[in-house]
Scaffold this active site. Structure first.
Site, PDB file in Angstrom:
ATOM      1  N   LYS A  71     -38.802  -8.852 -34.433  1.00 22.49           N
ATOM      2  CA  LYS A  71     -39.755  -9.478 -34.203  1.00 22.49           C
ATOM      3  C   LYS A  71     -41.247  -8.930 -34.031  1.00 22.49           C
ATOM      4  O   LYS A  71     -41.770 -10.460 -34.101  1.00 22.49           O
ATOM      5  CB  LYS A  71     -39.244  -9.977 -32.596  1.00 22.49           C
ATOM      6  CG  LYS A  71     -38.144 -10.832 -32.418  1.00 22.49           C
ATOM      7  CD  LYS A  71     -37.648 -10.459 -30.789  1.00 22.49           C
ATOM      8  CE  LYS A  71     -38.152 -12.039 -30.233  1.00 22.49           C
ATOM      9  NZ  LYS A  71     -37.531 -12.019 -28.760  1.00 22.49           N
ATOM     10  N   ASN A  92     -40.393 -15.136 -32.431  1.00 19.88           N
ATOM     11  CA  ASN A  92     -39.210 -15.165 -32.570  1.00 19.88           C
ATOM     12  C   ASN A  92     -38.347 -16.708 -32.946  1.00 19.88           C
ATOM     13  O   ASN A  92     -37.669 -17.382 -33.623  1.00 19.88           O
ATOM     14  CB  ASN A  92     -38.179 -15.361 -31.025  1.00 19.88           C
ATOM     15  CG  ASN A  92     -38.345 -17.172 -30.498  1.00 19.88           C
ATOM     16  OD1 ASN A  92     -39.731 -17.462 -30.139  1.00 19.88           O
ATOM     17  ND2 ASN A  92     -38.322 -17.022 -28.972  1.00 19.88           N
ATOM     18  N   ALA A 135     -41.170  -3.534 -19.744  1.00 20.76           N
ATOM     19  CA  ALA A 135     -42.395  -3.504 -20.668  1.00 20.76           C
ATOM     20  C   ALA A 135     -42.613  -3.170 -22.073  1.00 20.76           C
ATOM     21  O   ALA A 135     -42.820  -3.475 -23.203  1.00 20.76           O
ATOM     22  CB  ALA A 135     -43.404  -2.252 -20.413  1.00 20.76           C
TER      23      ALA A 135
END
Length: 279
Positions: A71, A92, A135
């Site tokens: 990604k 994506n 995160a």
């Protein structure tokens, strides 16, 4: 084969790919709407990514979804990157345009908010702080979406403080970073609570953040959807919270790409959900 008779191809690239529910989802939509097309899962090694993306349009592909671990990498291989994909640092959804350019977008954030609005219709993101655990790339998409819908404050906790600090530097003053040991102590008065980590997923360590301070008025969601009912959601529901599982985000984030590739905006409803769960 002429342009008039070509059947559009789309797919999902990643490694590993066998676990992906995307083929079942897109296959269901193609059948539901009586559309010609195919959606193909492809296990692509990092070393082959550039060559595969170059070859796919020549093979008849109109686009593809992208999953772990590609990604972030596809951002550097795309010709056109949307602002939100650039901010998140990951894409994506790819569209192979007729002019030969690769267009990259990230629909994870809009999938996240659409899932909450559908399954927690009383959710008011502006009404109070949000807590985000994690995160990584999913957290970046969620935080971008929360800021866009007007959440006044985001309390972020991650097992690696450095990654959380880096994320804050990208998203600004609304994001406040807390040490992971404080992950359960930042829940007071939070109206939105989101787990973006893999904790609680099948085969991963259990989610063990204490929820004693959880606001019963909060909407709590877990991006994990295997299992659907994670420990976080079970405990949050017992505390009186509205809970939303992560499957809906997968369904909603897929809809924009399907529309661009196959020409129909698909419905995300209980029938869609049941078809994916049954696959």
């Amino acid at each position: 084969m002429t342009e008039l008779t070509r059947i559009p191809l789309a797919g999902v690239i990643g490694s590993p790919i066998a676990h992906s529910r995307s083929p079942a989802l897109h296959g269901y939509w193609l059948k539901r709407y009586g559309l010609k097309g195919h959606y193909i899962p492809m296990d692509v090694a990092q070393a082959d990514l550039r060559d595969v993306l170059a070859a796919m349009p020549r093979m008849g592909f109109v686009g593809c979804n992208v999953t772990i671990p590609h990604k972030e990498s596809v951002i550097g291989l795309a010709d056109i990157v949307t602002d939100r994909a650039a901010l998140i640092g990951a894409a994506n959804t790819l569209i192979f345009r007729k002019d030969g350019k690769i267009y990259a977008d990230n629909t994870d954030g809009t999938g996240f908010t659409a899932n909450l609005r559908q399954n927690a219709p009383a959710w008011q993101p502006q009404s109070g702080p949000a807590v985000v655990w994690g995160a990584g790339g999913a957290a970046r998409a969620v935080i971008a979406a929360l800021i866009e819908v007007g959440v006044p404050e985001i309390r972020l906790a991650n097992r690696s403080r450095a990654r959380a600090d880096a994320l804050r530097s990208d998203f600004g003053a609304k994001v406040h970073v807390h040490d992971w040991v404080q992950a359960g102590n930042i829940l007071e008065d939070a109206m939105t609570v989101v787990n973006t980590t893999s904790l609680g997923m099948v085969g991963k360590p259990e989610f063990r953040v204490p929820l004693d301070a959880l606001n019963p008025k909060a909407v709590v969601t877990d991006l994990v959807y295997a299992p659907l009912r994670t420990r976080l959601l079970v405990e949050a529901e017992a505390a009186g919270c509205r809970t939303v599982d992560g499957l809906g985000m997968l369904l909603h984030q897929a809809a924009p790409g399907f529309e661009r590739w196959f020409g129909v905006r698909p419905e995300v409803d209980e029938e869609t959900r049941a078809a994916v769960l049954a696959a």
